[in-house]
Scaffold this motif. Sequence first.
Motif, mmCIF file in Angstrom:
data_model
loop_
_atom_site.group_PDB
_atom_site.id
_atom_site.type_symbol
_atom_site.label_atom_id
_atom_site.label_comp_id
_atom_site.label_asym_id
_atom_site.label_seq_id
_atom_site.Cartn_x
_atom_site.Cartn_y
_atom_site.Cartn_z
ATOM 1 N N LEU A 120 0.804 -1.214 0.000
ATOM 2 C CA LEU A 120 0.000 0.000 0.000
ATOM 3 C C LEU A 120 0.843 1.272 0.000
ATOM 4 C CD1 LEU A 120 -2.980 -0.902 2.369
ATOM 5 C CD2 LEU A 120 -2.806 -1.131 -0.115
ATOM 6 N N ALA A 121 2.126 1.140 0.292
ATOM 7 C CA ALA A 121 3.034 2.288 0.235
ATOM 8 C C ALA A 121 3.778 2.359 -1.092
ATOM 9 C CB ALA A 121 4.034 2.230 1.389
ATOM 10 N N PHE B 209 -6.219 -2.266 -2.652
ATOM 11 C CA PHE B 209 -6.134 -0.867 -3.071
ATOM 12 C C PHE B 209 -7.522 -0.218 -3.118
ATOM 13 C CE2 PHE B 209 -2.162 -2.382 -5.283
ATOM 14 C CZ PHE B 209 -1.279 -1.634 -4.507
ATOM 15 N N ALA B 210 -8.535 -0.987 -3.425
ATOM 16 C CA ALA B 210 -9.887 -0.436 -3.550
ATOM 17 C C ALA B 210 -10.420 0.092 -2.224
ATOM 18 C CB ALA B 210 -10.835 -1.497 -4.095
ATOM 19 N N LEU B 211 -9.891 -0.421 -1.109
ATOM 20 C CA LEU B 211 -10.337 0.004 0.220
ATOM 21 C C LEU B 211 -9.377 0.995 0.857
ATOM 22 C CD1 LEU B 211 -11.572 -3.460 1.505
ATOM 23 C CD2 LEU B 211 -12.957 -1.555 0.677
ATOM 24 N N GLY C 265 -11.668 -2.894 6.304
ATOM 25 C CA GLY C 265 -11.125 -4.190 5.900
ATOM 26 C C GLY C 265 -10.046 -4.107 4.848
ATOM 27 N N VAL C 266 -9.250 -3.015 4.859
ATOM 28 C CA VAL C 266 -8.208 -2.853 3.838
ATOM 29 C C VAL C 266 -7.225 -4.022 3.857
ATOM 30 C CG1 VAL C 266 -6.605 -1.488 5.256
ATOM 31 C CG2 VAL C 266 -6.656 -1.155 2.769
ATOM 32 N N ASP D 144 -4.820 -7.530 -3.209
ATOM 33 C CA ASP D 144 -4.005 -7.296 -4.396
ATOM 34 C C ASP D 144 -2.579 -7.839 -4.277
ATOM 35 O OD1 ASP D 144 -5.884 -5.741 -6.066
ATOM 36 O OD2 ASP D 144 -5.818 -4.332 -4.387
ATOM 37 N N LEU D 145 -2.270 -8.477 -3.166
ATOM 38 C CA LEU D 145 -0.941 -9.058 -2.993
ATOM 39 C C LEU D 145 -0.752 -10.255 -3.918
ATOM 40 C CD1 LEU D 145 1.706 -9.108 -1.222
ATOM 41 C CD2 LEU D 145 0.531 -10.822 0.189
#
Length: 269
Positions: free
Chosen positions: A171-172, A197-199, A211-212, A220-221
């Motif tokens: 996410l970074a 990414f959507a969350l 719930g990210v 997305d991992l």
Amino acid sequence: MRLIANAPVSFGVFEPGAPPLAAQEMVAALSEAGYDGIDLGPLGYLDLGRLGGLRLAGGWADVPGESFDDLDATLDAFDRAPSAPFKPVPTLGPPSMPARFARPGHGEPEMTDWPAFAARVQAAADRCRERGYEAALHHHLGHAVETPDEIERLLELTDVKLCLDTGHLLLAGGDPVKALDDWSDRVGQVHVKDASFALMDGDLRSMMGAGVFTPLGEGDLDLPGVVAALRDYEGWIVVEQDTLPAHRRTGDIVADQAANLRKLKELGL
């Protein structure tokens, strides 16, 4: 050799108020799921004499300022816990930055005093070695070390190991599979975490509530890629799914952690 642990953070134990699950209930659930170990969680949460066959994988300690008291308290707990064949890893946490917490993953604003911070990290790593433990710095959304460039800089300025967290790195803006290869000689512990990414909207707390950090395989991992990149890794792998307990039923959290381990084993880990 690799061992797989889970962590109280997957159950929201670090949040204010009463934990959603008593320590012995968590230990029993993770043992039944087949995990090898557990992370420490907040000091005093676990009864280190009653881990039900689990071993201690590590525990978070903030990068200390002038005093090592809090770090030493964590290492004292490590001394009391079953840990063979791997010692628990002191997971050094960089300081939280409110502006980054509000807009995580962007590395803004930048930390200004890198030399002083690196010196504190190095001193903490040296202290851990004096006590017989090898620390690892945990990059983290909303904190002073967040982006791949910042991780690179920290590794250049110190000899501390890295706790590579696949979800926070993803996410970074990082590539966890590439990172496991590029930094293989510095990785001292791996936190396997999926993310969506959507969350990724709002501050870090609201993202967690939404719930990210998803169950493994639902974000997305590149989970198969991560498992393949860990083929030569030896040490603790900690499965984490950071959550806010008020947003999820405890039974669902328990079921997710069992499913997360099954997913890793299906992929050959």
